[in-house]
Design a protein around this motif. Sequence first.
Motif, PDB file in Angstrom:
ATOM      1  N   TYR A 103     -28.694  50.385   5.841  1.00 35.50           N
ATOM      2  CA  TYR A 103     -28.990  49.000   5.488  1.00 35.50           C
ATOM      3  C   TYR A 103     -30.440  48.692   5.861  1.00 35.50           C
ATOM      4  N   VAL A 109     -33.147  45.948   6.299  1.00 36.20           N
ATOM      5  CA  VAL A 109     -33.380  44.511   6.432  1.00 36.20           C
ATOM      6  C   VAL A 109     -34.887  44.295   6.362  1.00 36.20           C
ATOM      7  N   ILE A 125     -31.392  44.440   2.025  1.00 39.42           N
ATOM      8  CA  ILE A 125     -31.139  43.030   2.320  1.00 39.42           C
ATOM      9  C   ILE A 125     -32.486  42.348   2.501  1.00 39.42           C
ATOM     10  N   ALA A 130     -28.761  42.244  -1.753  1.00 40.29           N
ATOM     11  CA  ALA A 130     -28.229  40.980  -1.241  1.00 40.29           C
ATOM     12  C   ALA A 130     -29.356  40.205  -0.572  1.00 40.29           C
ATOM     13  N   CYS A 190     -30.381  37.204   2.403  1.00 42.89           N
ATOM     14  CA  CYS A 190     -30.071  36.348   3.552  1.00 42.89           C
ATOM     15  C   CYS A 190     -31.003  35.150   3.449  1.00 42.89           C
ATOM     16  N   ARG A 207     -25.699  36.419   0.325  1.00 42.64           N
ATOM     17  CA  ARG A 207     -24.492  36.757   1.101  1.00 42.64           C
ATOM     18  C   ARG A 207     -24.500  36.171   2.512  1.00 42.64           C
TER      19      ARG A 207
END
Length: 367
Positions: free
Chosen positions: A33, A35, A251, A319, A321, A363
């Motif tokens: 993942y 970020v 993300i 996705a 944030c 999300r």
Amino acid sequence: SGTRSTGNKNATAVTLGSKEQGKRSSHMSGMVYIVMGGQAGSEAKGQMVAYLAQQLYQQGRLGGVVRTGGPNAGHTMTLSDGTYKMRQIPCAWHLLGVPLFIGPGSLIDPEVLSHEMKMTDINEDDWTRLKIDQSAVIITSEDKAREVEDKLKERVGSTREGIGAARANHAMRTAKLAYPNLWCRSLIDDVALRLDQILRSGKDIIIESTQGFGLSLIHSGNYPQTTSRDITPGQILNDAGLPTRIEHRVIAVIRTYPIRVAGNSGGFSGGEISWEQLDEQSNGYIKPEYTTVTKLQRRIGNYDSGDIKRMAMLCRPDAICMTFLDYLNPELAGVTDGDRMFKDRKVREFMLKVAQDSNAPVRWVCT
């Protein structure tokens, strides 16, 4: 669970859009993942990393967290016992037993690293806890002095932490590397090898990237008011020590109002706005923000669809944030319910716009 709560009471999960993403492949391998910042930094990546790490930890899936970049960027995380501003060590140190890594493409300030090791109770005997790649570049006092002499702050809004100078030395093959120059020899390792072993064991990895796409050296379109490298998934994976073809999810963290650091740090496509204007619009709720590293007042601007569309074109986020929703409506201050946030018309319209601009579902949301 052996954890300290992230204390991020204002973070929650919401899904916008019907596209099902983030599914794990059938073969036995962990997921990566990434970020990353979708704008020019300070989007609340540290808080998102702390939150995501705790979720994966509680599910028994977290195998490690690796930080890329350098100490010119501070990531803030709020725990039950206070707020921590991390510049070197990943924002998952509060989860007991989780391996932490500083990647081969990172830069190390020995003083900052030493301070954070003491703050997080990590010492040289914790060789199973923190690993620093042997190829990470060490920032020297000469690097910082060079950036002051070159007036980098005045020219491009640099934090003058020696990042650009150290990268230049690296390109010229004159830089000092973590091995054999860093004092904590027991923590030096081949991070790429360790991450590969974690993924092969079926565990997940989080890459905590610093800064944001809007500061990318090549792709942001903001040169020379940029950082000294690109902030894209490919570059982030490379800096962590992972191949670009590894299975991963991106993300992107996006603010309602993007910021830049003080000084000549570049413009805002959506137009700059003053803190006084925001203070008036929010009936005194929104106050000036200050950067973690330089402690100088940030500049702030309006959201711009074009910036997010360009980020989406080059980074393909899976996705989003969405952060600082209380800047749209101060009545949401302290709200922890994502459905409650989504019921607010202004917030709902904004979130749907971000989802459309980024071609990715929102999300996670927070205030």
